[in-house]
Scaffold this active site. Sequence first.
Site, PDB file in Angstrom:
ATOM      1  N   ARG A 160       9.340  -5.979  12.229  1.00  0.00           N
ATOM      2  CA  ARG A 160      10.461  -5.086  11.934  1.00  0.00           C
ATOM      3  C   ARG A 160      11.355  -5.772  10.919  1.00  0.00           C
ATOM      4  O   ARG A 160      11.634  -6.973  11.052  1.00  0.00           O
ATOM      5  CB  ARG A 160      11.291  -4.826  13.197  1.00  0.00           C
ATOM      6  CG  ARG A 160      10.618  -3.942  14.216  1.00  0.00           C
ATOM      7  CD  ARG A 160      11.316  -4.051  15.540  1.00  0.00           C
ATOM      8  NE  ARG A 160      11.297  -5.439  16.014  1.00  0.00           N
ATOM      9  CZ  ARG A 160      11.966  -5.898  17.065  1.00  0.00           C
ATOM     10  NH1 ARG A 160      12.737  -5.086  17.751  1.00  0.00           N
ATOM     11  NH2 ARG A 160      11.884  -7.165  17.433  1.00  0.00           N
ATOM     12  N   CYS A 195       7.877   1.856   6.509  1.00  0.00           N
ATOM     13  CA  CYS A 195       6.606   2.023   7.242  1.00  0.00           C
ATOM     14  C   CYS A 195       6.396   3.405   7.850  1.00  0.00           C
ATOM     15  O   CYS A 195       5.421   4.080   7.526  1.00  0.00           O
ATOM     16  CB  CYS A 195       6.515   0.988   8.357  1.00  0.00           C
ATOM     17  SG  CYS A 195       6.443  -0.691   7.732  1.00  0.00           S
ATOM     18  N   ARG A 223      14.600   2.027   1.316  1.00  0.00           N
ATOM     19  CA  ARG A 223      13.394   2.852   1.138  1.00  0.00           C
ATOM     20  C   ARG A 223      13.306   3.895   2.243  1.00  0.00           C
ATOM     21  O   ARG A 223      13.393   3.574   3.416  1.00  0.00           O
ATOM     22  CB  ARG A 223      12.135   1.971   1.159  1.00  0.00           C
ATOM     23  CG  ARG A 223      11.904   1.256  -0.154  1.00  0.00           C
ATOM     24  CD  ARG A 223      10.717   0.356  -0.070  1.00  0.00           C
ATOM     25  NE  ARG A 223      10.971  -0.815   0.751  1.00  0.00           N
ATOM     26  CZ  ARG A 223      10.051  -1.735   1.045  1.00  0.00           C
ATOM     27  NH1 ARG A 223       8.826  -1.595   0.602  1.00  0.00           N
ATOM     28  NH2 ARG A 223      10.360  -2.774   1.785  1.00  0.00           N
ATOM     29  N   THR A 264       0.876  -1.180   0.000  1.00  0.00           N
ATOM     30  CA  THR A 264       0.000   0.000   0.000  1.00  0.00           C
ATOM     31  C   THR A 264       0.910   1.226   0.000  1.00  0.00           C
ATOM     32  O   THR A 264       1.076   1.878   1.026  1.00  0.00           O
ATOM     33  CB  THR A 264      -0.925   0.017   1.235  1.00  0.00           C
ATOM     34  OG1 THR A 264      -0.126  -0.128   2.422  1.00  0.00           O
ATOM     35  CG2 THR A 264      -1.934  -1.086   1.196  1.00  0.00           C
TER      36      THR A 264
HETATM   37  C1  UDX Z   1       8.627  -0.532  11.863  1.00  0.00           C
HETATM   38  C2  UDX Z   1       7.890  -0.983  13.140  1.00  0.00           C
HETATM   39  O1  UDX Z   1       8.835  -1.183  14.195  1.00  0.00           O
HETATM   40  C3  UDX Z   1       7.093  -2.251  12.863  1.00  0.00           C
HETATM   41  O2  UDX Z   1       6.376  -2.627  14.025  1.00  0.00           O
HETATM   42  C4  UDX Z   1       6.141  -1.949  11.713  1.00  0.00           C
HETATM   43  O3  UDX Z   1       5.297  -3.021  11.432  1.00  0.00           O
HETATM   44  C5  UDX Z   1       6.923  -1.543  10.480  1.00  0.00           C
HETATM   45  O4  UDX Z   1       7.697  -0.381  10.805  1.00  0.00           O
HETATM   46  P1  UDX Z   1      10.867  -1.170  10.581  1.00  0.00           P
HETATM   47  O5  UDX Z   1      10.433  -0.216   9.520  1.00  0.00           O
HETATM   48  O6  UDX Z   1      11.425  -2.487  10.169  1.00  0.00           O
HETATM   49  O7  UDX Z   1       9.633  -1.490  11.566  1.00  0.00           O
HETATM   50  O8  UDX Z   1      11.976  -0.412  11.440  1.00  0.00           O
HETATM   51  P2  UDX Z   1      12.248  -0.044  12.977  1.00  0.00           P
HETATM   52  O9  UDX Z   1      13.166  -1.022  13.577  1.00  0.00           O
HETATM   53  O10 UDX Z   1      10.996   0.239  13.697  1.00  0.00           O
HETATM   54  O11 UDX Z   1      13.073   1.334  12.758  1.00  0.00           O
HETATM   55  C6  UDX Z   1      12.471   2.449  12.089  1.00  0.00           C
HETATM   56  C7  UDX Z   1      13.451   3.614  12.034  1.00  0.00           C
HETATM   57  O12 UDX Z   1      13.685   4.121  13.339  1.00  0.00           O
HETATM   58  C8  UDX Z   1      14.812   3.260  11.463  1.00  0.00           C
HETATM   59  O13 UDX Z   1      15.259   4.297  10.621  1.00  0.00           O
HETATM   60  C9  UDX Z   1      15.690   3.123  12.718  1.00  0.00           C
HETATM   61  O14 UDX Z   1      17.059   3.363  12.483  1.00  0.00           O
HETATM   62  C10 UDX Z   1      15.082   4.193  13.608  1.00  0.00           C
HETATM   63  N1  UDX Z   1      15.309   3.960  15.053  1.00  0.00           N
HETATM   64  C11 UDX Z   1      14.722   2.886  15.672  1.00  0.00           C
HETATM   65  C12 UDX Z   1      16.091   4.841  15.775  1.00  0.00           C
HETATM   66  O15 UDX Z   1      16.619   5.818  15.236  1.00  0.00           O
HETATM   67  N2  UDX Z   1      16.265   4.639  17.120  1.00  0.00           N
HETATM   68  C13 UDX Z   1      15.671   3.592  17.776  1.00  0.00           C
HETATM   69  O16 UDX Z   1      15.841   3.477  19.011  1.00  0.00           O
HETATM   70  C14 UDX Z   1      14.893   2.679  17.027  1.00  0.00           C
END
Ligand code: UDX
Length: 423
Positions: free
Chosen positions: A151, A257, A325, A88
């Site tokens: 994640r 996401c 992405r 989506t």
């Molecule tokens: C996220 C959600 O965690 C997940 O539950 C959802 O279904 C999809 O989106 P994801 O996109 O895989 O998962 O990444 P995530 O681990 O959540 O990190 C997202 C962003 O936040 C990244 O750029 C990461 O580097 C950043 N981040 C995360 C931080 O800067 N600090 C943190 O403590 C955690």
Amino acid sequence: MSRVGVIGLGYVGLTTAVGLARLGHQVVGYDINESRVKSLSQGQSPIHEDGLEDWIGKCIADKSLSFTSDSAEFADAECDFLFICVATPQDKDGAADLSVVFNVAQQVAAFALPDSVIVVKSTVPVGTGAKIKEIIGRPDVQVASNPEFLREGTALLDFMEPDRIVVGAQSDSVSHKVLQLYSKISSPKVATSIESAELTKYAANAYLAMRLTFANDIAELSARSGAKVDDVLITMGLDKRIGPSFLKPGPGWGGSCFPKDTKALVLVASEFGVNLPLVSATVKSNEAAFVRAAESIAELCGGSLRGKTIAVWGLSFKAGTDDTRDSPALAIIEVLIGKGATVRAYDPIASAPTLEGLVQSHSAIEAAQGADALAVLTEWSEFTSEDPDLVAAAMKNAAVFDGRRILPKDWRTSFSSFRALGE
Ligand code: UDX
């Protein structure tokens, strides 16, 4: 054991297919992409995800999982549950583009078995399930919402050991029927309405993004006020009402996401006449964080980036994935190039997009060669085992910006200028 069909074999669909097969169900995965299905059938994963390829092989071998790109063959599989896991993406206004989801709903309406359940796993704005039910238009087929919280990098683990499983449907009996698929998983399970399940997904992602932006903004305030960012955020997280996770400051958040879901939530809320100023500000503030990181790098180069070569370590949006992405690293690289710099980037597994001014290096040290500054923008642990003296010696100007706060203490002495985010 149930027969389950999974439509769309990207991150979410593939993890769901493998996870459900591991839970003992008979799963068939369908995707229109023939080459993807062909390599999956040979046990090759199209995405880098810890443990996924091994499990694809095991599940194919024990015949609990198969793949097809033939719609007639998929229709003949006679599934009790059909999971919609297609993308989506954002449309041009930032709203979720639901055309593929609706298309799939129309197709499955033609062959879904009586008493089967169409389970929407794709991230869709609140109200979409009701529209899907209308499109399907069959009183003998139910619709349920079962959002994923996977994640990237730990998707399979998150599937097998989730914090919670939520299923929304028009009746409790349908929710429980879907929850039964996960009976071997002991995590808390919530049966609710379709709307509640749909909104939970967006609310959770927007809240996490907001929390990260808060941490990143506090990191900036720490830098300017002389406070120690780790002391502030770690101590904050010791409050049980706050908790420690998702408070690690970085150069902005990204991925497949958070960026699209925060924007889509603001838009869908406005359709319901609701303003979400906290989420809108979160999105804006995150964009400002990219510019802020680029400014810190410019300062290491004496204020101007024009004609400078910047080495960047990390391209993926976080460590553990090759996904770029909406990667903060790429957003910052674009700002650097826009201000006249040339960027040489290295990432252990992610590939650089084609971008004028950006060259991909084959190793961390190659990227650093002759550079005016080095910026660490993704938290790959392998960067921490590079020898700081060798890296500093390879550079034209031994200046480093640690945008993820991962470099060990000895880096501070090896470099003539060292700046960590939040300092
Ligand atoms: C996220 C959600 O965690 C997940 O539950 C959802 O279904 C999809 O989106 P994801 O996109 O895989 O998962 O990444 P995530 O681990 O959540 O990190 C997202 C962003 O936040 C990244 O750029 C990461 O580097 C950043 N981040 C995360 C931080 O800067 N600090 C943190 O403590 C955690």
